[in-house]
Design a protein around this motif. Structure first.
Motif, short mmCIF file in Angstrom:
data_model
loop_
_atom_site.label_atom_id
_atom_site.label_comp_id
_atom_site.label_asym_id
_atom_site.label_seq_id
_atom_site.Cartn_x
_atom_site.Cartn_y
_atom_site.Cartn_z
N VAL A 3 -0.85 -0.45 7.80
CA VAL A 3 -1.63 -0.47 6.57
C VAL A 3 -0.91 0.39 5.55
CG1 VAL A 3 -3.82 0.04 5.47
CG2 VAL A 3 -3.79 -0.80 7.83
N GLU A 4 -0.40 -0.26 4.50
CA GLU A 4 0.26 0.46 3.42
C GLU A 4 -0.77 0.73 2.32
OE1 GLU A 4 3.50 -2.65 4.73
OE2 GLU A 4 1.33 -2.66 4.37
N SER A 5 -0.62 1.88 1.66
CA SER A 5 -1.51 2.23 0.58
C SER A 5 -0.79 3.15 -0.39
CB SER A 5 -2.78 2.89 1.11
OG SER A 5 -2.46 4.09 1.79
N GLY A 13 9.01 7.33 -15.48
CA GLY A 13 9.11 8.76 -15.31
C GLY A 13 8.02 9.36 -14.46
N GLY A 14 7.03 8.55 -14.13
CA GLY A 14 5.92 9.04 -13.33
C GLY A 14 6.20 9.03 -11.84
N SER A 15 5.16 9.33 -11.07
CA SER A 15 5.29 9.44 -9.62
C SER A 15 4.16 8.71 -8.91
CB SER A 15 5.25 10.92 -9.20
OG SER A 15 6.31 11.65 -9.75
N LEU A 16 4.46 8.26 -7.71
CA LEU A 16 3.47 7.71 -6.80
C LEU A 16 3.87 8.11 -5.39
CD1 LEU A 16 2.98 4.05 -8.10
CD2 LEU A 16 1.28 5.86 -8.18
N ARG A 17 2.89 8.18 -4.53
CA ARG A 17 3.15 8.47 -3.11
C ARG A 17 2.53 7.36 -2.28
NH1 ARG A 17 0.51 12.53 1.14
NH2 ARG A 17 2.34 13.10 2.39
N LEU A 18 3.37 6.65 -1.56
CA LEU A 18 2.92 5.59 -0.69
C LEU A 18 2.72 6.12 0.72
CD1 LEU A 18 5.29 2.68 -1.79
CD2 LEU A 18 3.14 3.46 -2.82
#
Length: 117
Positions: A3-5, A13-18
């Motif tokens: 399960v990916e989220s 320039g922003g960030s995300l954490r998977l």
């Protein structure tokens, strides 16, 4: 089972954490990988990590993305910083990868990452 989220919309320039939650396999012995597939393109390796934490990255994400794993909780993560529009894709994790980046495990449903202003 995977399960990916953590996907979503981010500005350049922003960030995300998977995150990827893994169940049903012997997680700790496997190399884990993150892949992505942009519209009209083939799925490509983004990063992989061994059971002891050795990592490999695609040239396009080196210095911006960081892969990590939590063997105790069967989780693998992808911290994505300095995002670019060309990072837009569906991101998938794979629970059984070799060091060359060839995936052997099953795929989850993926998580959409869109980078746009």
């Amino acid at each position: 089972h995977l399960v990916e989220s953590g996907g979503g919309l981010a500005q350049p320039g922003g960030s995300l954490r998977l995150s990827c939650a893994v169940s049903g396999i012997i997680f700790r012995i496997n190399i884990m990988g993150w892949y992505r597939q942009a519209p009209g393109k083939e799925r490509e390796l983004v990063a992989l990590i061994t059971k002891i934490g050795s990592t490999k990255y695609a040239d396009s994400v080196k210095g911006r993305f960081t892969i990590a794993r939590d063997n105790a909780n069967n989780m693998v993560y992808l911290q994505m910083n300095s995002l670019k529009p060309e990072d837009t894709a569906v991101y998938y994790c794979n629970p059984d990868v070799n060091w060359a980046g060839t995936p052997f495990g099953s795929w989850g449903q993926g998580t959409q990452v869109t980078v746009s202003s």
